[in-house]
Scaffold this motif. Structure first.
Motif, short mmCIF file in Angstrom:
data_model
loop_
_atom_site.label_atom_id
_atom_site.label_comp_id
_atom_site.label_asym_id
_atom_site.label_seq_id
_atom_site.Cartn_x
_atom_site.Cartn_y
_atom_site.Cartn_z
N UNK A 37 0.82 -1.21 0.00
CA UNK A 37 0.00 0.00 0.00
C UNK A 37 0.86 1.26 0.00
N UNK A 38 1.95 1.26 0.77
CA UNK A 38 2.84 2.42 0.82
C UNK A 38 3.48 2.65 -0.54
N UNK A 39 3.91 1.59 -1.20
CA UNK A 39 4.52 1.73 -2.52
C UNK A 39 3.50 2.26 -3.52
N UNK A 40 2.27 1.78 -3.44
CA UNK A 40 1.22 2.25 -4.34
C UNK A 40 0.95 3.73 -4.12
N UNK A 41 0.94 4.17 -2.86
CA UNK A 41 0.70 5.58 -2.52
C UNK A 41 1.84 6.46 -3.04
N UNK A 42 3.08 5.99 -2.89
CA UNK A 42 4.23 6.74 -3.40
C UNK A 42 4.16 6.87 -4.91
N UNK A 43 3.87 5.77 -5.59
CA UNK A 43 3.76 5.82 -7.05
C UNK A 43 2.66 6.76 -7.50
N UNK A 44 1.56 6.76 -6.76
CA UNK A 44 0.43 7.64 -7.09
C UNK A 44 0.83 9.11 -6.95
N UNK A 46 3.90 10.39 -7.05
CA UNK A 46 4.89 10.73 -8.08
C UNK A 46 4.20 10.97 -9.41
N UNK A 47 3.24 10.14 -9.72
CA UNK A 47 2.52 10.28 -10.99
C UNK A 47 1.73 11.58 -11.02
N UNK A 48 1.09 11.95 -9.89
CA UNK A 48 0.31 13.19 -9.86
C UNK A 48 1.22 14.42 -9.97
N UNK A 49 2.44 14.38 -9.39
CA UNK A 49 3.37 15.50 -9.50
C UNK A 49 3.90 15.65 -10.91
N UNK A 50 4.10 14.53 -11.61
CA UNK A 50 4.63 14.58 -12.97
C UNK A 50 3.59 15.11 -13.96
N UNK A 51 2.31 15.00 -13.61
CA UNK A 51 1.26 15.49 -14.50
C UNK A 51 1.12 17.02 -14.48
N UNK A 52 1.65 17.65 -13.44
CA UNK A 52 1.52 19.12 -13.35
C UNK A 52 2.73 19.81 -13.86
#
Length: 156
Positions: free
Chosen positions: A141-148, A150-156
């Motif tokens: 779950x922690x890895x999934x949250x980190x990936x999420x 990172x993905x949201x920061x890269x979209x902005x």
């Protein structure tokens, strides 16, 4: 280098990865009859509750269900029959000693075609306790949250 294009996975035992720590894995052949191979080509196998045991210097897989081939008529075998695995004698002796000494278990992890041969990946496993399963779920779950994030920061 292993050419993965010649491997075709038939089935994986995901429950094994959830219930056990896989310490080592071995590739073994399996003794099958013709209608069982045809059924495997259609994906009719269940590894969920299967395990391996060593009897008289030979290794067998038990609890594996291969569905009967629809067009197999009298040539079909019992779907739950015990099947022999094919490993070198030295590997079987090493596994037998390790299992008796350390209290480990042999669990089939996956079954696949390697060229035209059917192979079984057998894992030398130690059982997980409930707290180990919770810890693994928390890490996932922690890895999934980190990936999420990172993905949201890269979209902005």
């Amino acid at each position: 280098m292993i050419d993965r294009s010649k491997f075709k996975t038939i089935s994986e035992n995901r429950k094994a990865r959830h219930d056990y720590f896989i310490l080592e894995s071995y590739e073994a052949g399996i003794e099958l009859v013709g209608t069982e191979v045809k059924s495997l080509r259609q994906g009719g196998v269940n590894l969920k509750d299967s395990w391996c045991s060593i009897d008289n210097g030979e290794i067998f897989i038990k609890g594996m269900h291969i569905s009967p081939y629809e067009k197999g008529n009298i040539f079909n075998r019992d779907p739950m029959r015990v099947r022999k695995l094919l490993l070198h004698k030295k590997e079987i002796d090493k596994l037998f000693g390790t299992i008796k000494r350390d209290g480990l278990t042999l669990i089939p992890i996956s079954i696949y075609f390697k060229g035209s041969n059917v192979k079984v990946q057998v894992g030398l496993c130690r059982g997980k306790k409930l707290h180990d399963k919770r810890e693994a779920a928390a890490q996932r779950d922690a890895k999934r949250e980190i990936d999420r994030s990172i993905k949201s920061r890269n979209n902005y």
